[in-house]
Design a protein around this motif. Structure first.
Motif, PDB file in Angstrom:
ATOM      1  N   VAL A 145       0.821  -1.210   0.000  1.00  0.00           N
ATOM      2  CA  VAL A 145       0.000   0.000   0.000  1.00  0.00           C
ATOM      3  C   VAL A 145       0.857   1.263   0.000  1.00  0.00           C
ATOM      4  O   VAL A 145       0.380   2.337  -0.371  1.00  0.00           O
ATOM      5  N   ASP A 150      -3.663   4.863  -6.631  1.00  0.00           N
ATOM      6  CA  ASP A 150      -4.900   4.963  -5.869  1.00  0.00           C
ATOM      7  C   ASP A 150      -5.867   3.802  -6.094  1.00  0.00           C
ATOM      8  O   ASP A 150      -6.434   3.265  -5.136  1.00  0.00           O
ATOM      9  N   LEU A 153      -4.427   0.778  -4.593  1.00  0.00           N
ATOM     10  CA  LEU A 153      -4.278   1.068  -3.164  1.00  0.00           C
ATOM     11  C   LEU A 153      -5.585   0.821  -2.423  1.00  0.00           C
ATOM     12  O   LEU A 153      -5.593   0.243  -1.329  1.00  0.00           O
ATOM     13  N   GLU A 154      -6.703   1.239  -3.001  1.00  0.00           N
ATOM     14  CA  GLU A 154      -8.013   0.997  -2.381  1.00  0.00           C
ATOM     15  C   GLU A 154      -8.246  -0.496  -2.171  1.00  0.00           C
ATOM     16  O   GLU A 154      -8.730  -0.927  -1.113  1.00  0.00           O
ATOM     17  N   PHE A 238      -2.751   8.116   5.034  1.00  0.00           N
ATOM     18  CA  PHE A 238      -3.934   7.517   4.414  1.00  0.00           C
ATOM     19  C   PHE A 238      -5.265   8.017   4.971  1.00  0.00           C
ATOM     20  O   PHE A 238      -6.222   8.158   4.216  1.00  0.00           O
ATOM     21  N   GLY A 242      -5.304  10.807   2.434  1.00  0.00           N
ATOM     22  CA  GLY A 242      -5.709   9.897   1.363  1.00  0.00           C
ATOM     23  C   GLY A 242      -6.461  10.645   0.276  1.00  0.00           C
ATOM     24  O   GLY A 242      -7.282  11.515   0.558  1.00  0.00           O
ATOM     25  N   ILE A 247     -10.262   5.433   0.202  1.00  0.00           N
ATOM     26  CA  ILE A 247      -8.958   5.200   0.838  1.00  0.00           C
ATOM     27  C   ILE A 247      -8.999   5.656   2.290  1.00  0.00           C
ATOM     28  O   ILE A 247      -8.571   4.938   3.207  1.00  0.00           O
TER      29      ILE A 247
END
Length: 309
Positions: A145, A150, A153-154, A238, A242, A247
């Protein structure tokens, strides 16, 4: 149940290794960034060089924007997205198995003799198969992460959330058809799968995982050794900063559970520092700071009685 548990863990382990394989370039670049920062610091002569054996779970936070944009190849990015989609689907449907996998202290072997079937494991930017196997699944996801864009990452944060956050009725879908999870193969236990069950005691030793999901978890259950500074850095990157609501929301849920596992001393130190962060940043961030404020509110209501607030 045992068959699905072993099969799921095998798939989780195999797919996590594939994620490391396809993300190897940016992970290696992140370690280079950290080593350059160390060499520019006060302890550049006496400090230990940054290497995978010393990288903590939160050790790569803050490196994403310093990794060259051309580090990851497009074909690798597509593969990462597909793997994360598949893992999210099966982890959501068979959540108890995913939670147990996340409580393993190190990544399971994918063969009895500890040898991988893929040639990449000799070394990816210094990240060997041995280094991977010494890290817990949640630790590896936290490395990822720190370096993913993005969209991915989610998904990676969602995987961590599904692994560490206690949910109501988490066993409701445990008997769903395995095929609905998007993986190939049938539920018929063929000769090869019987062999996998026989070898399960070598691939997934009992001492490597806390099977009891009914008791409150601790950081050590997930193979994590976090300080209040680690948790603070995660919250700032985050929950506070974020880029999308998804996120920030997922990170806040993860953080709430990590804080509940920390000691009262760490909670006290963390809360004091996060209050200072809130007063400094929420004015400029506006509505995007709402998740961070809700997290602080939850921290106060859940742990305020045990803290000197």
């Amino acid at each position: 149940y045992l068959y699905h548990q072993v099969k799921d863990r095998y798939i989780y382990s195999f797919q996590i290794r594939n994620l490391i394989r396809f993300c190897g370039d940016q992970l290696g670049a992140a370690v280079v960034v950290k080593e350059k920062a160390r060499q520019c610091g006060e302890n550049w002569m006496s400090g230990e060089a940054y290497k995978w054996s010393t990288v903590g779970a939160m050790g790569l936070l803050g490196t994403k924007d310093l990794i060259p944009e051309d580090t990851i190849r497009m074909e690798n990015a597509d593969s990462v997205a597909k793997i994360l989609d598949n893992l999210c689907e099966i982890a959501n449907i068979r959540n108890a198995n995913w939670k147990q996998f996340c409580r393993m202290h190190h990544l399971p072997r994918i063969s009895r003799h500890g040898k991988s079937r893929s040639p990449w494991t000799d070394a990816i930017n210094g990240l060997s198969d041995q280094s991977i196997s010494q890290a817990s699944p949640v630790c590896i996801l936290l490395w990822l992460v720190s370096t993913l864009d993005d969209g991915d990452l989610e998904k990676a944060l969602k995987l961590i959330e599904l692994g560490v956050v206690q949910q109501e009725n988490q066993d409701a879908h445990e008997d769903e058809d395995y095929e609905s999870c998007g993986f190939s193969g049938t539920d018929a236990v063929n000769e090869g799968e019987v062999g996998m069950l026989r070898e399960s005691r070598f691939l997934f030793p009992a001492e490597s995982v806390n099977e009891n999901l009914s008791h409150p978890a601790s950081l050590s259950d997930f193979g994590l050794h976090l300080t209040s500074h680690d948790i603070e850095a995660f919250s700032i990157q985050f929950v506070l900063q974020g880029r999308t609501p998804e996120i920030r929301d997922s990170a806040a849920k993860i953080l709430s559970n990590l804080v509940s596992m920390a000691s009262n001393v760490d909670k006290q130190a963390l809360f004091s520092r996060l209050l200072a962060v809130a007063f400094t940043n929420i004015g400029s961030l506006g509505q995007s700071a709402s998740e961070f404020l809700r997290f602080l509110q939850g921290l106060t209501s859940q742990h305020g009685a045990s803290l000197d607030l």
